[in-house]
Design a protein around this motif. Sequence first.
Motif, mmCIF file in Angstrom:
data_model
loop_
_atom_site.group_PDB
_atom_site.id
_atom_site.type_symbol
_atom_site.label_atom_id
_atom_site.label_comp_id
_atom_site.label_asym_id
_atom_site.label_seq_id
_atom_site.Cartn_x
_atom_site.Cartn_y
_atom_site.Cartn_z
ATOM 1 N N HIS A 14 42.692 79.746 6.474
ATOM 2 C CA HIS A 14 41.624 80.609 6.975
ATOM 3 C C HIS A 14 41.734 80.789 8.486
ATOM 4 C CE1 HIS A 14 37.667 82.287 7.656
ATOM 5 N NE2 HIS A 14 37.377 81.282 8.465
ATOM 6 N N TRP A 15 41.951 79.712 9.225
ATOM 7 C CA TRP A 15 42.062 79.815 10.681
ATOM 8 C C TRP A 15 43.319 80.574 11.095
ATOM 9 C CZ3 TRP A 15 38.163 79.603 13.677
ATOM 10 C CH2 TRP A 15 37.052 78.862 13.315
ATOM 11 N N SER A 20 45.475 85.618 13.392
ATOM 12 C CA SER A 20 46.274 86.829 13.220
ATOM 13 C C SER A 20 45.435 88.082 13.431
ATOM 14 C CB SER A 20 46.898 86.833 11.831
ATOM 15 O OG SER A 20 47.651 87.984 11.624
ATOM 16 N N VAL A 21 44.247 88.108 12.865
ATOM 17 C CA VAL A 21 43.360 89.264 13.013
ATOM 18 C C VAL A 21 42.922 89.412 14.472
ATOM 19 C CG1 VAL A 21 41.090 90.176 12.374
ATOM 20 C CG2 VAL A 21 42.626 89.320 10.620
ATOM 21 N N LEU A 69 52.627 89.899 8.766
ATOM 22 C CA LEU A 69 53.612 89.732 7.701
ATOM 23 C C LEU A 69 53.720 88.271 7.286
ATOM 24 C CD1 LEU A 69 55.660 91.330 6.040
ATOM 25 C CD2 LEU A 69 57.360 90.770 7.767
ATOM 26 N N LYS A 70 53.670 87.379 8.256
ATOM 27 C CA LYS A 70 53.731 85.949 7.961
ATOM 28 C C LYS A 70 52.527 85.516 7.125
ATOM 29 C CE LYS A 70 52.927 82.595 10.945
ATOM 30 N NZ LYS A 70 53.002 81.734 12.130
ATOM 31 N N MET A 71 51.361 86.072 7.419
ATOM 32 C CA MET A 71 50.167 85.721 6.645
ATOM 33 C C MET A 71 50.208 86.325 5.246
ATOM 34 S SD MET A 71 48.126 83.679 8.103
ATOM 35 C CE MET A 71 49.567 82.799 8.644
ATOM 36 N N ILE A 88 42.301 84.353 -2.764
ATOM 37 C CA ILE A 88 43.272 84.033 -1.704
ATOM 38 C C ILE A 88 44.329 85.126 -1.608
ATOM 39 C CG2 ILE A 88 45.118 82.428 -1.048
ATOM 40 C CD1 ILE A 88 42.395 81.381 -0.375
ATOM 41 N N SER A 89 44.784 85.653 -2.734
ATOM 42 C CA SER A 89 45.799 86.710 -2.677
ATOM 43 C C SER A 89 45.250 87.984 -2.042
ATOM 44 C CB SER A 89 46.368 86.998 -4.065
ATOM 45 O OG SER A 89 45.380 87.584 -4.874
ATOM 46 N N LEU A 90 43.962 88.271 -2.254
ATOM 47 C CA LEU A 90 43.346 89.425 -1.591
ATOM 48 C C LEU A 90 43.100 89.140 -0.112
ATOM 49 C CD1 LEU A 90 40.771 90.573 -4.285
ATOM 50 C CD2 LEU A 90 42.879 91.713 -3.613
#
Length: 110
Positions: A14-15, A20-21, A69-71, A88-90
């Motif tokens: 999550h962190w 990333s965002v 991309l890494k996330m 989690i996939s979403l």
Amino acid sequence: MKAILLADEINQFHWSILKSVTLIISLLPLNQFIWDVWLSAEGSSQIVIGFFALSFALTSFILSFWSALKMSVASTTAVTNSVERMVISLYRQVPMLCLTGMLSYLVMSV
């Protein structure tokens, strides 16, 4: 650090998504600053400022894309049931969607 409600691996995931965002959202003020500096320059200074601004902006875009991309390919093994796995996939796609939205906004605003 132990998370109270989530498994430690999910908490770290999550962190990482939030970092990333945040990196992606920082593109907006960066581009505004570059645009303001470039418009305030005159003549031949615009060429030099434009070159450095383009290099800096392109590097920021590449780092943001790499982070998103890494996330999007990150995996978690702490997920136990199928509903959590689907969430989690979403959730994994949020940085790439944010990057797509930010880049399309920046392209349309120029």
